[in-house]
Write an enzyme that holds these catalytic residues in place. Structure first.
Site, PDB file in Angstrom:
ATOM      1  CG  HIS A 162     -18.582  69.333  25.340  1.00  0.00           C
ATOM      2  ND1 HIS A 162     -17.545  70.233  25.535  1.00  0.00           N
ATOM      3  CD2 HIS A 162     -17.937  68.193  24.398  1.00  0.00           C
ATOM      4  CE1 HIS A 162     -16.205  69.934  25.099  1.00  0.00           C
ATOM      5  NE2 HIS A 162     -16.392  68.671  24.595  1.00  0.00           N
ATOM      6  N   GLY A 163     -20.220  71.755  26.292  1.00  0.00           N
ATOM      7  CA  GLY A 163     -20.352  73.444  26.687  1.00  0.00           C
ATOM      8  C   GLY A 163     -19.228  73.942  25.596  1.00  0.00           C
TER       9      GLY A 163
END
Length: 167
Positions: free
Chosen positions: A16-17
């Protein structure tokens, strides 16, 4: 030689980010390995994960057995890997299969809450099986297992949190 694993992280969100940007800059991998039997069988999730890799870093989704096979294969010595699993149980399978995390320890990022789980922090929840797996990694495998969302955060050992919650 064996593969250079620069970060071993348990995170139910996988790639994810925070992982794609902050952790990738901190550990400079050339490969992100998402090691999950579940995701390896899910074409949609597999596609989304491989597309989330930051520029210059290739992401692969592989099964636990595949990771155990390639870990000591000299053809993969060029990998500077950021390794991700969805659960502590998957990480235990890697450790029992012979992957050595003694130099880097295990990072716990986020474990999503589900019914029947105990919340340890705002980002970490475990059930009895997850707690047992984390305790195995610390007590039996003698690994440093700590919580750290991003590299700039202070690390927090997992065992005192488990004990505080009676797990």
């Amino acid at each position: 030689m064996t593969m250079d694993i620069r970060l071993a992280r348990i995170d139910s969100r996988l790639l994810h980010g925070q992982v794609a940007t902050v952790w990738t800059k901190a550990v400079t991998p050339n490969r992100i390995l998402v090691v999950s039997d579940n995701v390896a069988q899910d074409n949609l999730r597999k596609t989304l994960i491989t597309q989330a890799a930051p520029p210059g870093v290739k992401a692969n989704v592989i099964t636990i057995d595949k990771m155990l096979k390639i870990y000591t294969d000299p053809r993969f010595d060029v990998f500077k890997a950021l390794l991700l699993t969805e659960s502590a149980q998957d990480m235990v399978r890697l450790v029992k299969g012979g992957i050595d995390f003694s130099q880097i320890g295990i990072n716990v990022g986020s474990l999503a809450f589900e019914d029947g789980m105990t919340t340890l922090t705002d980002a970490i929840a475990v059930d009895n099986a997850g707690a047992a797996a984390l305790k195995y990694l610390v007590n039996d495998a003698k690994l440093n297992v700590s919580i750290q969302k991003v590299p700039g955060d202070k690390t927090q050992p997992i065992l005192p949190l488990l004990e505080k919650h009676g797990l």
